[in-house]
Scaffold this active site. Sequence first.
Site, PDB file in Angstrom:
ATOM      1  N   GLU A  11     103.444  10.711 -15.675  1.00  0.00           N
ATOM      2  CA  GLU A  11     102.415  10.241 -16.602  1.00  0.00           C
ATOM      3  C   GLU A  11     102.661  10.972 -17.917  1.00  0.00           C
ATOM      4  O   GLU A  11     102.602  12.215 -17.975  1.00  0.00           O
ATOM      5  CB  GLU A  11     101.000  10.524 -16.080  1.00  0.00           C
ATOM      6  CG  GLU A  11      99.954  10.059 -17.098  1.00  0.00           C
ATOM      7  CD  GLU A  11      98.519  10.154 -16.595  1.00  0.00           C
ATOM      8  OE1 GLU A  11      98.289  10.091 -15.364  1.00  0.00           O
ATOM      9  OE2 GLU A  11      97.614  10.292 -17.448  1.00  0.00           O
TER      10      GLU A  11
ATOM     11  N   HIS B 239      89.545  13.428 -11.436  1.00  0.00           N
ATOM     12  CA  HIS B 239      90.182  14.744 -11.408  1.00  0.00           C
ATOM     13  C   HIS B 239      89.235  15.698 -10.703  1.00  0.00           C
ATOM     14  O   HIS B 239      88.153  15.991 -11.220  1.00  0.00           O
ATOM     15  CB  HIS B 239      90.437  15.187 -12.861  1.00  0.00           C
ATOM     16  CG  HIS B 239      91.162  16.484 -13.005  1.00  0.00           C
ATOM     17  ND1 HIS B 239      91.519  16.996 -14.226  1.00  0.00           N
ATOM     18  CD2 HIS B 239      91.611  17.383 -12.088  1.00  0.00           C
ATOM     19  CE1 HIS B 239      92.150  18.143 -14.066  1.00  0.00           C
ATOM     20  NE2 HIS B 239      92.204  18.408 -12.775  1.00  0.00           N
TER      21      HIS B 239
ATOM     22  N   ARG C 171      83.609  21.042 -12.135  1.00  0.00           N
ATOM     23  CA  ARG C 171      82.674  20.864 -13.258  1.00  0.00           C
ATOM     24  C   ARG C 171      82.158  19.433 -13.358  1.00  0.00           C
ATOM     25  O   ARG C 171      81.130  19.189 -13.951  1.00  0.00           O
ATOM     26  CB  ARG C 171      83.298  21.303 -14.575  1.00  0.00           C
ATOM     27  CG  ARG C 171      84.470  20.452 -14.996  1.00  0.00           C
ATOM     28  CD  ARG C 171      84.948  20.825 -16.385  1.00  0.00           C
ATOM     29  NE  ARG C 171      85.673  22.086 -16.395  1.00  0.00           N
ATOM     30  CZ  ARG C 171      86.533  22.414 -17.369  1.00  0.00           C
ATOM     31  NH1 ARG C 171      86.729  21.601 -18.382  1.00  0.00           N
ATOM     32  NH2 ARG C 171      87.182  23.551 -17.334  1.00  0.00           N
TER      33      ARG C 171
ATOM     34  N   GLU D  96      93.716  13.148  -9.509  1.00  0.00           N
ATOM     35  CA  GLU D  96      94.388  14.208 -10.266  1.00  0.00           C
ATOM     36  C   GLU D  96      94.012  15.557  -9.668  1.00  0.00           C
ATOM     37  O   GLU D  96      92.829  15.828  -9.439  1.00  0.00           O
ATOM     38  CB  GLU D  96      93.930  14.203 -11.728  1.00  0.00           C
ATOM     39  CG  GLU D  96      94.327  12.987 -12.501  1.00  0.00           C
ATOM     40  CD  GLU D  96      93.776  13.037 -13.925  1.00  0.00           C
ATOM     41  OE1 GLU D  96      93.300  14.103 -14.363  1.00  0.00           O
ATOM     42  OE2 GLU D  96      93.792  11.996 -14.573  1.00  0.00           O
TER      43      GLU D  96
ATOM     44  N   ARG E 158      88.537  19.124 -10.167  1.00  0.00           N
ATOM     45  CA  ARG E 158      88.940  20.423 -10.728  1.00  0.00           C
ATOM     46  C   ARG E 158      88.487  21.549  -9.826  1.00  0.00           C
ATOM     47  O   ARG E 158      87.495  21.428  -9.101  1.00  0.00           O
ATOM     48  CB  ARG E 158      88.330  20.608 -12.121  1.00  0.00           C
ATOM     49  CG  ARG E 158      88.848  19.637 -13.164  1.00  0.00           C
ATOM     50  CD  ARG E 158      88.290  19.981 -14.521  1.00  0.00           C
ATOM     51  NE  ARG E 158      88.926  21.171 -15.049  1.00  0.00           N
ATOM     52  CZ  ARG E 158      89.842  21.168 -16.020  1.00  0.00           C
ATOM     53  NH1 ARG E 158      90.208  20.059 -16.596  1.00  0.00           N
ATOM     54  NH2 ARG E 158      90.366  22.298 -16.429  1.00  0.00           N
TER      55      ARG E 158
ATOM     56  N   THR F  71      92.478  18.798 -19.869  1.00  0.00           N
ATOM     57  CA  THR F  71      93.872  19.150 -19.580  1.00  0.00           C
ATOM     58  C   THR F  71      94.645  19.224 -20.902  1.00  0.00           C
ATOM     59  O   THR F  71      94.732  18.238 -21.625  1.00  0.00           O
ATOM     60  CB  THR F  71      94.501  18.070 -18.671  1.00  0.00           C
ATOM     61  OG1 THR F  71      93.577  17.780 -17.634  1.00  0.00           O
ATOM     62  CG2 THR F  71      95.807  18.550 -18.080  1.00  0.00           C
TER      63      THR F  71
ATOM     64  N   HIS G 295      95.608  10.196 -21.881  1.00  0.00           N
ATOM     65  CA  HIS G 295      94.939  11.307 -22.567  1.00  0.00           C
ATOM     66  C   HIS G 295      94.656  10.953 -24.017  1.00  0.00           C
ATOM     67  O   HIS G 295      95.570  10.676 -24.775  1.00  0.00           O
ATOM     68  CB  HIS G 295      95.709  12.626 -22.507  1.00  0.00           C
ATOM     69  CG  HIS G 295      94.763  13.797 -22.484  1.00  0.00           C
ATOM     70  ND1 HIS G 295      94.092  14.231 -23.593  1.00  0.00           N
ATOM     71  CD2 HIS G 295      94.334  14.563 -21.452  1.00  0.00           C
ATOM     72  CE1 HIS G 295      93.310  15.220 -23.264  1.00  0.00           C
ATOM     73  NE2 HIS G 295      93.424  15.446 -21.969  1.00  0.00           N
TER      74      HIS G 295
ATOM     75  N   ASN H 264      89.174   6.360 -15.637  1.00  0.00           N
ATOM     76  CA  ASN H 264      88.851   7.709 -15.161  1.00  0.00           C
ATOM     77  C   ASN H 264      87.331   7.914 -15.240  1.00  0.00           C
ATOM     78  O   ASN H 264      86.741   7.755 -16.320  1.00  0.00           O
ATOM     79  CB  ASN H 264      89.603   8.728 -16.043  1.00  0.00           C
ATOM     80  CG  ASN H 264      89.333  10.158 -15.641  1.00  0.00           C
ATOM     81  OD1 ASN H 264      88.191  10.538 -15.396  1.00  0.00           O
ATOM     82  ND2 ASN H 264      90.362  10.969 -15.600  1.00  0.00           N
TER      83      ASN H 264
ATOM     84  N   HIS I 250      83.769  11.703 -16.467  1.00  0.00           N
ATOM     85  CA  HIS I 250      82.666  12.086 -17.350  1.00  0.00           C
ATOM     86  C   HIS I 250      81.353  11.373 -17.026  1.00  0.00           C
ATOM     87  O   HIS I 250      80.311  11.734 -17.577  1.00  0.00           O
ATOM     88  CB  HIS I 250      83.087  11.960 -18.808  1.00  0.00           C
ATOM     89  CG  HIS I 250      84.173  12.948 -19.118  1.00  0.00           C
ATOM     90  ND1 HIS I 250      84.027  14.295 -18.864  1.00  0.00           N
ATOM     91  CD2 HIS I 250      85.441  12.786 -19.562  1.00  0.00           C
ATOM     92  CE1 HIS I 250      85.147  14.922 -19.177  1.00  0.00           C
ATOM     93  NE2 HIS I 250      86.027  14.036 -19.596  1.00  0.00           N
TER      94      HIS I 250
HETATM   95  N1  PXP Z   1      95.456  11.570 -17.625  1.00  0.00           N
HETATM   96  C1  PXP Z   1      95.336  12.844 -17.200  1.00  0.00           C
HETATM   97  C2  PXP Z   1      96.421  13.421 -16.363  1.00  0.00           C
HETATM   98  C3  PXP Z   1      94.195  13.614 -17.516  1.00  0.00           C
HETATM   99  O1  PXP Z   1      94.095  14.879 -17.084  1.00  0.00           O
HETATM  100  C4  PXP Z   1      93.169  13.014 -18.271  1.00  0.00           C
HETATM  101  C5  PXP Z   1      91.940  13.790 -18.602  1.00  0.00           C
HETATM  102  O2  PXP Z   1      91.266  14.099 -17.436  1.00  0.00           O
HETATM  103  C6  PXP Z   1      93.319  11.676 -18.664  1.00  0.00           C
HETATM  104  C7  PXP Z   1      94.489  10.982 -18.354  1.00  0.00           C
HETATM  105  C8  PXP Z   1      92.249  10.930 -19.397  1.00  0.00           C
HETATM  106  O3  PXP Z   1      92.050  11.454 -20.657  1.00  0.00           O
HETATM  107  P1  PXP Z   1      90.826  10.925 -21.536  1.00  0.00           P
HETATM  108  O4  PXP Z   1      89.570  11.356 -20.846  1.00  0.00           O
HETATM  109  O5  PXP Z   1      91.059  11.592 -22.856  1.00  0.00           O
HETATM  110  O6  PXP Z   1      90.937   9.427 -21.606  1.00  0.00           O
END
Ligand code: PXP
Length: 242
Positions: free
Chosen positions: A153, A45, A51, A72, A47, A103, A192, A9, A12
């Site tokens: 998920e 994601h 952001r 996402e 949003r 989330t 997550h 992902n 960030h």
């Molecule tokens: N899966 C989903 C559905 C999420 O919303 C997120 C956070 O954006 C993640 C996975 C990844 O989480 P993390 O950034 O804590 O690895």
Amino acid sequence: MGLPRLHVNVDHVATVRQARRIDAPDPVAWALAAEAAGAHGITCHLRKDRRHIQDEDVVRLRAAIGTILNLELSLAPDMLAIGLESGAEEICLVPENRQEITTEGGLDVLAERARLEEALPRFRERGMAVSLFVDPERAPIAAAAELGADFVELHTGAWANAPEARRADELERLRQAAEHAHALGLRVNAGHGLTSENVTPLARLPWLEELNIGHALVARALFLGVEGAVGEMLRRIEDDSR
Ligand code: PXP
């Protein structure tokens, strides 16, 4: 089933860029470096408040990456419309609350049933797989199966953040959720709060296909570089001997 694949992902990376609203660091270039380091898919994601990831990032990611794009989105109509046009192979539907830092919980599949019933066929007509981000509980998983979702998920946050005394129970809850989803014909992803420190036991749960990992990889890459962080995570997924 073998070990789960790593979907990186890149939200960030965009968070750091948006701190200055310039064009660096570029989440697309970072995604390509993650792929070169062995990532099996890329997740972002978009949003509602934009952001981190911007609309243009989604377009650029889909055009540039060679693996799967997992997008996402919340169930807001404008977000679903973007998803339908995105060309993403996978759409993960998540709850979204403006105030949250990340989330917070899984989708309330029962409460959102009508909107999901309307949305799911539209994605599937376009050959896009739909995943519902759910807490590891029976009711949302059963509802996801009834709605014809491709994947659930499983939200791993409660386990990742659990105090030591609760960790075994939370992992067992995830195991039972994975078994339940698989028995109902759903494919199973998880994510997550996963880190190189906690991922190994999680990756041993049954039926998991994709792990979505973001924050920990971006944080670790500040020290190890993208190749180092992705390589370390892949090794921790594969190796339970440490
Ligand atoms: N899966 C989903 C559905 C999420 O919303 C997120 C956070 O954006 C993640 C996975 C990844 O989480 P993390 O950034 O804590 O690895």
